[in-house]
Design an enzyme around this catalytic site. Structure first.
Site, PDB file in Angstrom:
ATOM      1  N   ASN A   1     -14.273 -23.525  -0.175  1.00 15.72           N
ATOM      2  CA  ASN A   1     -15.341 -24.456  -0.001  1.00 15.72           C
ATOM      3  C   ASN A   1     -16.387 -24.278  -0.861  1.00 15.72           C
ATOM      4  OD1 ASN A   1     -17.567 -25.535   1.680  1.00 15.72           O
ATOM      5  ND2 ASN A   1     -18.056 -23.932   3.067  1.00 15.72           N
TER       6      ASN A   1
ATOM      7  N   LYS B   1     -19.412 -25.800  -1.116  1.00 14.91           N
ATOM      8  CA  LYS B   1     -20.557 -26.143  -0.385  1.00 14.91           C
ATOM      9  C   LYS B   1     -21.298 -27.046  -1.460  1.00 14.91           C
ATOM     10  CE  LYS B   1     -20.366 -21.497   1.376  1.00 14.91           C
ATOM     11  NZ  LYS B   1     -21.241 -20.382   2.121  1.00 14.91           N
TER      12      LYS B   1
ATOM     13  N   HIS C   1     -18.529 -25.896  10.006  1.00 15.91           N
ATOM     14  CA  HIS C   1     -19.046 -24.760   9.492  1.00 15.91           C
ATOM     15  C   HIS C   1     -20.560 -23.921   9.734  1.00 15.91           C
ATOM     16  CE1 HIS C   1     -20.438 -22.416   5.918  1.00 15.91           C
ATOM     17  NE2 HIS C   1     -19.104 -22.166   5.604  1.00 15.91           N
TER      18      HIS C   1
ATOM     19  N   GLU D   1     -23.040 -23.421   8.269  1.00 13.25           N
ATOM     20  CA  GLU D   1     -24.210 -23.816   7.832  1.00 13.25           C
ATOM     21  C   GLU D   1     -24.785 -25.306   8.457  1.00 13.25           C
ATOM     22  OE1 GLU D   1     -22.853 -23.300   3.910  1.00 13.25           O
ATOM     23  OE2 GLU D   1     -22.843 -20.937   3.981  1.00 13.25           O
TER      24      GLU D   1
ATOM     25  N   GLU E   1     -15.028 -17.523  10.928  1.00 17.51           N
ATOM     26  CA  GLU E   1     -15.999 -16.997  10.029  1.00 17.51           C
ATOM     27  C   GLU E   1     -17.315 -16.258  10.744  1.00 17.51           C
ATOM     28  OE1 GLU E   1     -15.501 -19.662   6.031  1.00 17.51           O
ATOM     29  OE2 GLU E   1     -16.944 -20.595   7.352  1.00 17.51           O
TER      30      GLU E   1
ATOM     31  N   GLY F   1     -21.418 -15.325   2.680  1.00 13.39           N
ATOM     32  CA  GLY F   1     -22.091 -15.231   1.392  1.00 13.39           C
ATOM     33  C   GLY F   1     -23.015 -13.913   1.430  1.00 13.39           C
TER      34      GLY F   1
ATOM     35  N   SER G   1     -16.929 -13.758   2.601  1.00 10.99           N
ATOM     36  CA  SER G   1     -16.925 -12.658   1.376  1.00 10.99           C
ATOM     37  C   SER G   1     -15.284 -12.377   1.248  1.00 10.99           C
ATOM     38  CB  SER G   1     -17.643 -11.580   1.726  1.00 10.99           C
ATOM     39  OG  SER G   1     -19.101 -12.067   1.844  1.00 10.99           O
TER      40      SER G   1
HETATM   41  C1  PEP Z   1     -17.923 -20.245   3.656  1.00 14.96           C
HETATM   42  O1  PEP Z   1     -18.713 -20.654   3.243  1.00 14.96           O
HETATM   43  O2  PEP Z   1     -16.824 -20.759   4.401  1.00 14.96           O
HETATM   44  C2  PEP Z   1     -17.745 -18.832   3.185  1.00 14.96           C
HETATM   45  C3  PEP Z   1     -16.653 -17.904   3.712  1.00 14.96           C
HETATM   46  O3  PEP Z   1     -18.320 -18.306   2.065  1.00 14.96           O
HETATM   47  P1  PEP Z   1     -18.318 -16.766   1.234  1.00 14.96           P
HETATM   48  O4  PEP Z   1     -17.087 -16.717   0.946  1.00 14.96           O
HETATM   49  O5  PEP Z   1     -19.209 -17.188   0.081  1.00 14.96           O
HETATM   50  O6  PEP Z   1     -18.665 -15.746   2.072  1.00 14.96           O
END
Ligand code: PEP
Length: 254
Positions: free
Chosen positions: A10, A12, A97, A99, A169, A175, A215
């Site tokens: 992803n 973003k 998601h 966000e 998630e 992040g 992460s």
């Molecule tokens: C995401 O945005 O779906 C995500 C898991 O981000 P990151 O891997 O940067 O934590």
């Protein structure tokens, strides 16, 4: 249980169309034959989808979008429809998601509508669920995941759920560099699979891909995806570097 790993990146709101073209050209080379052993997708911003779909056409790497409208067409300024995505060659779409939930008001009800709409149009949704740190620390993780599961997926038909990937998630791990431990992630994945089993039956529950996101990197992908109910990853930051993302994938299957 014979489920094929599915790893999606992803991106973003990162990468112009030209930068995206460069990234996927390198990614194709870096992943090489590994792309045949695992399902791989990249989810660039809308503006890069056309270029990326063109470059990846005929390859083992699929393309996903990061959002879609819950409407078919019409006077919805700024929105992008399922048919527009399909026309470019997009196969997957991320829905719900954290966000989008946090900044753009995507509720479980909207996520449910978007995911059902995506499937009816011919796209495969990746539906995200996950608790915040505050919710986890208050001992509410199970309640939150259960509510999100019911609200987002509870009224799906068997045909619809079979076309759906679920991404767990934990918001506190996105992040932040804080990865859930394999045991913490496995606990929630097992909970999700048991809810799938309760609604759709055990046989079907065993077929659904549940990705972990938060992460994930090259040095933790193998351990996370080695867990019984973790069938892949939704990767943010680490998917922006072609060599690192390829290594994450190769390590996961190695
Ligand atoms: C995401 O945005 O779906 C995500 C898991 O981000 P990151 O891997 O940067 O934590």
């Amino acid at each position: 249980m014979g489920r094929r790993l599915f790893i999606a990146g992803n991106w973003k709101m990162n990468k112009t169309a030209s930068e995206a073209a460069d990234l996927v050209s390198k990614l194709k080379t870096e992943i090489g034959a590994a792309a045949g052993k695992v399902t791989v997708a990249v989810c660039p911003p809308f503006t890069a989808l056309d270029r990326v779909c063109g470059i990846l056409k005929g390859s083992n790497i699929a393309v996903g979008a990061q959002n879609l409208s819950d409407k078919a067409s019409g006077a919805y300024t700024g929105e992008v429809s399922a048919s527009m995505l399909l026309d470019l060659g997009v196969r997957y779409v991320i829905v719900g998601h954290s966000e989008r939930r946090q900044y753009y008001g995507d509720t479980n009800e909207i996520v449910n509508k978007k995911a059902k709409f995506a499937i009816s149009a011919g796209l495969l949704p990746i539906v995200c669920v996950g608790e915040t740190l505050q919710e986890r620390e208050a001992g509410r993780m199970k309640d939150v995941i259960t509510t999100q599961f019911k609200g987002c997926l509870g009224n799906f038909t068997k045909e619809e759920i079979l076309k759906t990937t679920i991404a767990y998630e934990p918001v506190w791990a996105i992040g932040t560099g804080k990865t859930a431990t394999p045991a913490q992630a496995q606990e929630v994945h097992a909970l999700i699979r048991s809810m799938l089993s309760g609604v759709f039956g055990a046989d079907l529950a065993e077929q659904i891909i549940i990705q972990y996101g938060g992460s994930v990197k090259a040095d933790n992908s193998k351990e996370l995806m080695g867990q019984k109910d973790i069938d892949g990853a939704l990767v943010g930051g680490a998917s922006l570097d072609p060599a690192g993302f390829a290594k994450l994938i190769i390590n996961a299957i190695g």
